[in-house]
Motif scaffolding. Structure first.
Motif, mmCIF file in Angstrom:
data_model
loop_
_atom_site.group_PDB
_atom_site.id
_atom_site.type_symbol
_atom_site.label_atom_id
_atom_site.label_comp_id
_atom_site.label_asym_id
_atom_site.label_seq_id
_atom_site.Cartn_x
_atom_site.Cartn_y
_atom_site.Cartn_z
ATOM 1 N N ASP A 170 8.208 -3.729 -1.809
ATOM 2 C CA ASP A 170 8.241 -5.067 -1.213
ATOM 3 C C ASP A 170 7.556 -6.122 -2.076
ATOM 4 O O ASP A 170 7.221 -7.185 -1.597
ATOM 5 N N ASP A 171 7.297 -5.848 -3.320
ATOM 6 C CA ASP A 171 6.699 -6.756 -4.297
ATOM 7 C C ASP A 171 5.188 -6.889 -4.191
ATOM 8 O O ASP A 171 4.603 -7.682 -4.907
ATOM 9 N N TYR A 172 4.539 -6.130 -3.323
ATOM 10 C CA TYR A 172 3.083 -6.195 -3.199
ATOM 11 C C TYR A 172 2.514 -4.787 -3.096
ATOM 12 O O TYR A 172 3.062 -3.938 -2.403
ATOM 13 N N ILE A 173 1.409 -4.561 -3.769
ATOM 14 C CA ILE A 173 0.670 -3.319 -3.600
ATOM 15 C C ILE A 173 -0.401 -3.628 -2.564
ATOM 16 O O ILE A 173 -1.322 -4.394 -2.815
ATOM 17 N N ASP A 174 -0.225 -3.042 -1.373
ATOM 18 C CA ASP A 174 -1.088 -3.385 -0.252
ATOM 19 C C ASP A 174 -1.313 -2.184 0.661
ATOM 20 O O ASP A 174 -0.904 -1.071 0.349
ATOM 21 N N ILE A 175 -1.959 -2.413 1.780
ATOM 22 C CA ILE A 175 -2.317 -1.347 2.710
ATOM 23 C C ILE A 175 -1.091 -0.642 3.271
ATOM 24 O O ILE A 175 -1.159 0.527 3.641
ATOM 25 N N PHE A 176 0.046 -1.306 3.315
ATOM 26 C CA PHE A 176 1.256 -0.691 3.852
ATOM 27 C C PHE A 176 1.791 0.408 2.936
ATOM 28 O O PHE A 176 2.536 1.283 3.387
ATOM 29 N N ASP A 177 1.434 0.388 1.670
ATOM 30 C CA ASP A 177 1.838 1.436 0.742
ATOM 31 C C ASP A 177 1.044 2.718 0.967
ATOM 32 O O ASP A 177 1.524 3.814 0.683
ATOM 33 N N TYR A 178 -0.154 2.592 1.483
ATOM 34 C CA TYR A 178 -1.022 3.751 1.693
ATOM 35 C C TYR A 178 -0.380 4.783 2.607
ATOM 36 O O TYR A 178 -0.462 5.978 2.342
ATOM 37 N N THR A 179 0.272 4.347 3.685
ATOM 38 C CA THR A 179 0.850 5.297 4.635
ATOM 39 C C THR A 179 1.950 6.139 3.993
ATOM 40 O O THR A 179 2.087 7.312 4.315
ATOM 41 N N ASP A 180 2.722 5.544 3.088
ATOM 42 C CA ASP A 180 3.753 6.314 2.380
ATOM 43 C C ASP A 180 3.110 7.383 1.504
ATOM 44 O O ASP A 180 3.546 8.534 1.473
ATOM 45 N N TRP A 181 2.079 6.997 0.770
ATOM 46 C CA TRP A 181 1.381 7.953 -0.088
ATOM 47 C C TRP A 181 0.726 9.050 0.749
ATOM 48 O O TRP A 181 0.842 10.234 0.449
ATOM 49 N N GLU A 182 0.048 8.659 1.832
ATOM 50 C CA GLU A 182 -0.658 9.619 2.680
ATOM 51 C C GLU A 182 0.301 10.659 3.263
ATOM 52 O O GLU A 182 -0.003 11.854 3.288
ATOM 53 N N TYR A 183 1.458 10.215 3.706
ATOM 54 C CA TYR A 183 2.447 11.134 4.279
ATOM 55 C C TYR A 183 2.902 12.168 3.253
ATOM 56 O O TYR A 183 2.945 13.362 3.541
#
Length: 73
Positions: A17-30
């Motif tokens: 989505d063009d930003y490295i942010d907290i929303f990316d964490y859930t994808d990595w964590e999963y």
């Protein structure tokens, strides 16, 4: 200065989505703690073939310290 940053995992396809942010964490964590993913995954931020705890520092610095995002004309 052009640069490539790692850590943008959410959004459409492999582009995020063009930003490295907290929303990316859930994808990595999963992928790291539920699937124990290995192979080619966008969540493998250091490119070693595994989605694991060693990928977290890359995301952390780019998301929580540097606030990396895309600047488009």
């Amino acid at each position: 200065v052009p640069a490539i940053y790692s850590g943008n995992m959410d959004g459409s396809g492999s582009y995020g989505d063009d930003y490295i942010d907290i929303f990316d964490y859930t994808d990595w964590e999963y992928e790291a703690f539920t699937n124990f993913a290995s192979g080619y995954y966008q969540e493998d931020l250091n490119g070693d073939g595994y989605v694991d705890i060693f990928d977290y520092p890359i995301w952390e610095v780019n998301a929580l310290v540097n606030f990396i995002g895309v600047v488009k004309p």
